[in-house]
Design a protein around this motif. Structure first.
Motif, PDB file in Angstrom:
ATOM      1  N   THR A   1     -66.143  11.327 -33.162  1.00  0.00           N
ATOM      2  CA  THR A   1     -64.961  12.125 -32.847  1.00  0.00           C
ATOM      3  C   THR A   1     -64.167  11.529 -31.695  1.00  0.00           C
TER       4      THR A   1
ATOM      5  N   ILE B   1     -67.099  18.807 -37.647  1.00  0.00           N
ATOM      6  CA  ILE B   1     -66.353  17.647 -38.152  1.00  0.00           C
ATOM      7  C   ILE B   1     -66.222  17.710 -39.668  1.00  0.00           C
TER       8      ILE B   1
ATOM      9  N   ALA C   1     -61.228  13.610 -37.794  1.00  0.00           N
ATOM     10  CA  ALA C   1     -62.407  13.387 -36.952  1.00  0.00           C
ATOM     11  C   ALA C   1     -61.995  13.291 -35.486  1.00  0.00           C
TER      12      ALA C   1
END
Length: 390
Positions: free
Chosen positions: A286, A312, A352
């Motif tokens: 991320t 996510i 993400a």
């Protein structure tokens, strides 16, 4: 609930002790905090086990201490041995505090954190814990009622009791600066003829299932796609030779290693990551903004890796496959859905990235500094107070 406050101006250099179990999931965020606190002029000491102090490159220049800590397993004899080791570790931590005089002790989970925190409670030293996973770990649950602050990596943290909500703060999971730097770089260019780079990693422990399934799954991709692949695969030492032979037999270009010292660079080049769902892996994905296929470790305590992957995956930045369903054909299907549409890949990368917490190290350092601030006993800066989830 979010609370923002004007930062308390308190620039006194202080001493802080960080206590962490010896796995990458605990050590990486502890190292990121150590770097941030050192930048601010503080002095940091690390307390861990023999595994933790051997992590290459994480705590260079930081005073380190190995203390014993046992796992409470193996029946009455095992429990008695663990209790004895814990008491020895607590005594060693207490002696360190007598000479080092820390303003606060911060635990990152893992059994070595418990004797360090226990000694701090007895000495009246301010304390905090950081939870990397989406489920509060055993040691952090054990000390949650006594510490002054609980820093979480996820907005929703399971096993966190409602009565502790007043001292729980969502800061995110700190990552190494080399990984955070990837956030400023664009997703690697990709068109229908370019090399397609795949990074496979099972975390610091590796993952046998990835070595068994990934080569066969990639071999099931259409020939034109398969010939574009460039795989970097981190494998367990007992699996690496067989995995290398499989890639060679299937004529898939692959580099294999048991450890990737240049993991941030590899992550920067990757178009897709196939990985476990450990806390550090999710934080790095991320932070950098890389789409992933995640295979949570089914034996993880409280199934925390499945919980880690939830945010996510919901955001569209990853696809999660339970290990029981992780077959070559399922992997090939998911790879085609991602890899044959460059626009979809870029969209997944952006999703993400949107889950990342790039200020995590700074926010955690703010919280740690506030523990000993004479001007305020409350968190400062960008730290957010969060709702607790039972």
């Amino acid at each position: 609930m979010e609370r923002r406050m004007t930062p308390v101006q308190d620039f006194r250099p202080r001493h802080f002790v960080l206590a962490a179990g010896g796995t990458g999931g605990h050590m990486v965020p502890a190292a990121a905090l150590a770097t941030e606190l050192t930048k601010r002029g503080h002095r940091v000491a690390l307390v861990s086990d023999a595994r933790g102090v051997r992590f290459p490159g994480l705590f260079e220049g930081v005073q380190t201490h190995v203390i014993p800590a046992g796992r409470f397993a193996g029946g009455p004899l095992g429990w008695a041995k663990a209790a004895r080791l814990m008491m020895q570790g607590r005594a060693m931590a207490a002696e360190l505090y007598r000479t080092f005089k820390p303003a606060a002790v911060i635990g990152f989970g893992g059994y070595p954190a418990y004797p360090a925190l226990s000694a701090a409670f007895a000495a009246g030293i301010r304390t905090a814990v950081h939870e990397q996973n989406a489920v509060l770990g055993r040691v952090n649950r054990l000390v949650a009622g006594k510490v002054d602050a609980i820093a979480t990596s996820y907005a929703e943290t399971e096993r966190l009791r409602p009565r502790h909500s007043g001292k729980a703060h969502h800061v995110g999971n700190p990552v190494r600066e080399s990984v955070l730097a990837l956030r400023a770089k664009p997703y690697p260019l990709l068109d229908e003829d370019s090399i397609f780079r795949v990074l496979v990693t099972g975390g610091s422990q590796g993952a046998s299932v990835l070595s068994q399934v990934v080569p066969e799954g990639l071999a099931m991709l259409p020939v034109a796609f398969r010939r574009r692949l460039q795989v970097t695969h981190q494998a367990r030492i007992e699996d690496i030779d067989a995995a290398r032979e499989t890639y060679a037999r299937l004529e898939i270009a692959a580099d294999l290693a048991t450890y990737l010292p240049d993991l941030p660079e590899q992550l920067g080049w990757a178009h897709v990551v196939i990985a476990r769902a450990g806390a550090s892996t999710i934080a790095e994905l991320t932070a950098a903004g890389r789409p992933a296929i995640l295979v949570p470790l089914p034996s993880a305590t409280d199934d925390h890796q499945t919980a880690n992957a939830r945010e996510i995956t919901r955001a569209g930045g990853a696809r999660t496959i339970a290990q029981s369903a992780f077959t070559p054909s399922e992997l090939a299907k998911q790879m085609q859905k991602l890899g044959l549409d460059p626009e979809a890949l870029q969209n997944a990368a952006a999703r993400a990235r949107a889950c990342g917490t790039p200020e995590a190290a700074s926010d955690l350092a703010d919280l740690v500094e506030s523990l000993d601030s004479p001007a305020s006993r409350l968190p400062i800066g960008r730290v957010q107070q969060r709702k607790a989830f039972a």
